[in-house]
Enzyme design. Structure first.
Site, PDB file in Angstrom:
ATOM      1  N   GLY A 154       0.778  -1.124  -0.023  1.00  0.00           N
ATOM      2  CA  GLY A 154       0.057   0.268  -0.048  1.00  0.00           C
ATOM      3  C   GLY A 154       0.829   1.512   0.089  1.00  0.00           C
ATOM      4  O   GLY A 154       0.709   2.391  -0.720  1.00  0.00           O
ATOM      5  N   SER A 166      -3.178  -3.327  -0.601  1.00  0.00           N
ATOM      6  CA  SER A 166      -2.005  -4.231   0.137  1.00  0.00           C
ATOM      7  C   SER A 166      -2.410  -5.404   0.299  1.00  0.00           C
ATOM      8  O   SER A 166      -3.513  -5.676   1.047  1.00  0.00           O
ATOM      9  CB  SER A 166      -1.816  -3.388   1.596  1.00  0.00           C
ATOM     10  OG  SER A 166      -0.890  -4.016   2.212  1.00  0.00           O
ATOM     11  N   GLY A 167      -1.754  -6.652   0.023  1.00  0.00           N
ATOM     12  CA  GLY A 167      -1.897  -7.914   0.161  1.00  0.00           C
ATOM     13  C   GLY A 167      -2.288  -8.364   1.607  1.00  0.00           C
ATOM     14  O   GLY A 167      -3.248  -9.109   1.808  1.00  0.00           O
ATOM     15  N   HIS A 168      -1.502  -7.692   2.512  1.00  0.00           N
ATOM     16  CA  HIS A 168      -1.558  -8.250   3.981  1.00  0.00           C
ATOM     17  C   HIS A 168      -2.817  -7.894   4.763  1.00  0.00           C
ATOM     18  O   HIS A 168      -3.107  -8.260   5.681  1.00  0.00           O
ATOM     19  CB  HIS A 168      -0.370  -8.030   4.631  1.00  0.00           C
ATOM     20  CG  HIS A 168      -0.061  -6.579   5.141  1.00  0.00           C
ATOM     21  ND1 HIS A 168      -0.224  -6.163   6.489  1.00  0.00           N
ATOM     22  CD2 HIS A 168       0.348  -5.446   4.556  1.00  0.00           C
ATOM     23  CE1 HIS A 168      -0.035  -5.090   6.738  1.00  0.00           C
ATOM     24  NE2 HIS A 168       0.453  -4.463   5.411  1.00  0.00           N
ATOM     25  N   CYS A 185       1.260   2.086  13.378  1.00  0.00           N
ATOM     26  CA  CYS A 185       2.586   3.055  13.722  1.00  0.00           C
ATOM     27  C   CYS A 185       2.487   4.045  14.878  1.00  0.00           C
ATOM     28  O   CYS A 185       3.225   4.336  15.381  1.00  0.00           O
ATOM     29  CB  CYS A 185       2.334   3.992  12.323  1.00  0.00           C
ATOM     30  SG  CYS A 185       1.976   3.265  10.741  1.00  0.00           S
TER      31      CYS A 185
HETATM   32  N1  PLP Z   1      -3.301   2.439   3.667  1.00  0.00           N
HETATM   33  C1  PLP Z   1      -3.984   2.075   4.747  1.00  0.00           C
HETATM   34  C2  PLP Z   1      -5.360   2.681   5.094  1.00  0.00           C
HETATM   35  C3  PLP Z   1      -3.302   1.344   5.564  1.00  0.00           C
HETATM   36  O1  PLP Z   1      -4.281   0.560   6.654  1.00  0.00           O
HETATM   37  C4  PLP Z   1      -1.967   0.720   5.440  1.00  0.00           C
HETATM   38  C5  PLP Z   1      -1.628  -0.296   6.302  1.00  0.00           C
HETATM   39  O2  PLP Z   1      -1.340  -0.121   7.588  1.00  0.00           O
HETATM   40  C6  PLP Z   1      -1.340   1.203   4.560  1.00  0.00           C
HETATM   41  C7  PLP Z   1      -1.904   2.078   3.448  1.00  0.00           C
HETATM   42  C8  PLP Z   1       0.028   0.541   3.992  1.00  0.00           C
HETATM   43  O3  PLP Z   1       0.059  -0.313   3.511  1.00  0.00           O
HETATM   44  P1  PLP Z   1       1.289  -1.333   3.460  1.00  0.00           P
HETATM   45  O4  PLP Z   1       1.399  -1.986   4.983  1.00  0.00           O
HETATM   46  O5  PLP Z   1       1.049  -2.341   2.420  1.00  0.00           O
HETATM   47  O6  PLP Z   1       2.331  -0.612   3.164  1.00  0.00           O
END
Ligand code: PLP
Length: 379
Positions: free
Chosen positions: A69, A197-199, A322
């Site tokens: 993502g 985002s896959g996870h 985070c």
């Molecule tokens: N956007 C949103 C709304 C998310 O919840 C996250 C993941 O925490 C991300 C972006 C970032 O994705 P990635 O962990 O694959 O970089």
């Protein structure tokens, strides 16, 4: 362990593990190689693209595989400003994920003007305010997420994209949290770029995709060997892309369950919570993902609750991974006009198709016991 933190990350689906294993053991070829041994890897990547496009409701050539993502959003935002160098204004929202806010901040430091829309108490933008913020000929990009990671609140993205389209402005949406949880049909919208985002939907971490509408331009920032039709260079992460495809296929097949059975579990969890004294749910009651419950318990510190729940074997968090461990109240809840104290009393529970009723009932009991232990009576 009872895992109720599926907006942070999800367990990998058995289908995804099974699909990727041969590409770690037997077929580790570089898909760009010309010999027959590599053909299987190339075909597997092609199949994954079909599977992801199937989940997103878009064309196969509109899917670019990325590392997740964060990369996808950075790529979309950079592309939009590179395509329109004379436009120096960006519109986004105060409740976006850092993967959007940070690249916007970097552009601001480089001289761009960034409008961060506020939200109402339910967490949604006001479309009239949004429309008034757009400047035809000057706004390079709108970036508005579909579903918020902390609250699950859904923004009116289709309507917002339509308005941007009428004004000739590029539109990006971070759809990371909505994929696999809500029906998505990108071809029915005016969205130009979308990040996933896959996870977040039972594929491994470190793999994702960027949707680029075929009528939108794209300026890649990853330059090199020209993989992904020149749009994202770097040798493809074949095992993870294959897993992403399999997880997308499984998510598509389980979509009804994600909206139905998961919603029932979440709703019964919230009904249980409401029977507890001083428990509230944050975020819009209807425009919200079916799997997310952001709750607050009057007089109960969220960090203390999370530790007690952890001791009881229940994994939850305060929202963005985070921010875990940070003493700052959540900027998302603060933007929803929640006082700092209430924001510090808020805990996010997020469910998945693997969550069971027994787990939800056990979590409710653990929450009730946590409230009894932690509640401080306010004067
Ligand atoms: N956007 C949103 C709304 C998310 O919840 C996250 C993941 O925490 C991300 C972006 C970032 O994705 P990635 O962990 O694959 O970089």
């Amino acid at each position: 362990m009872i895992y109720l933190d599926n907006n942070a990350t999800t367990p990998i689906a058995a289908e995804a593990v099974e699909a990727m294993l041969p590409f770690l053991t037997e077929c580790w070829a570089n898909p760009s190689s010309g010999y027959r041994f590599a053909k299987r890897a190339k075909e597997a990547v092609a199949l994954a693209r079909v599977q992801v496009a199937g989940l997103l409701g878009c064309e196969v050539e509109e899917v670019i595989f990325t590392s997740g993502g964060t990369e996808s959003s950075n790529a979309a935002i950079r592309s939009a400003v590179a395509l329109n160098p004379e436009r120096r204004h960006i519109v986004t929202c105060a409740t976006e994920h850092e993967a959007t806010l940070a690249p916007c901040e970097a552009l601001e430091a480089a001289g761009y003007e960034v409008t961060r829309l506020g939200v109402d108490a339910g967490g949604r933008i006001d479309l009239a305010e949004y429309e008034a913020a757009l400047r035809p000929g000057q706004t390079a990009l709108v970036s508005l997420m579909l579903a918020n990671n902390e609250t699950g609140v859904l923004q009116p993205v289709a309507e917002a994209a339509e308005i941007a389209h009428r004004m000739g402005i590029l539109f990006h949406s971070d759809i990371v949290q909505a994929v696999g949880k809500a029906r998505i049909a990108l071809r029915e919208t005016r969205i130009h770029y979308a990040s996933l985002s896959g996870h977040k939907f039972h594929a491994p971490k470190g793999v994702g995709a960027l949707y680029v509408n075929r009528n939108a331009g794209f300026r890649p920032f990853m330059l090199g060997g020209g993989q992904e039709a020149g749009r994202r260079s770097g040798t493809e992460n074949v095992p993870h892309i294959v897993a992403l495809g399999a997880a997308a296929e499984a998510a598509r097949l389980h979509l009804e369950e994600a909206g139905g059975a998961v919603r029932e579990l979440r709703d019964s969890f919230e009904a249980g919570l409401r029977s507890l004294d001083g428990a509230h749910v944050n975020g819009h009651p209807e425009h919200r993902l079916a799997n997310t419950s952001n709750c607050r318990f009057d007089g109960v510190d969220a960090q203390g609750m999370i530790i007690l729940l952890d001791n009881a074997g229940v994994c939850v968090s305060t929202g963005s991974a985070c921010h875990t461990g940070s003493l700052k109240p959540s900027p998302v809840l603060t933007a929803m006009a929640l006082p700092a104290r209430a924001a510090r009393e808020s805990v996010r529970f997020s469910f998945s198709r693997y969550t069971t009723r027994a787990e939800v009932d056990a979590a409710l009991e653990a929450v009730a016991s946590g409230i009894r232990k932690l509640r401080v009576t306010r004067k």
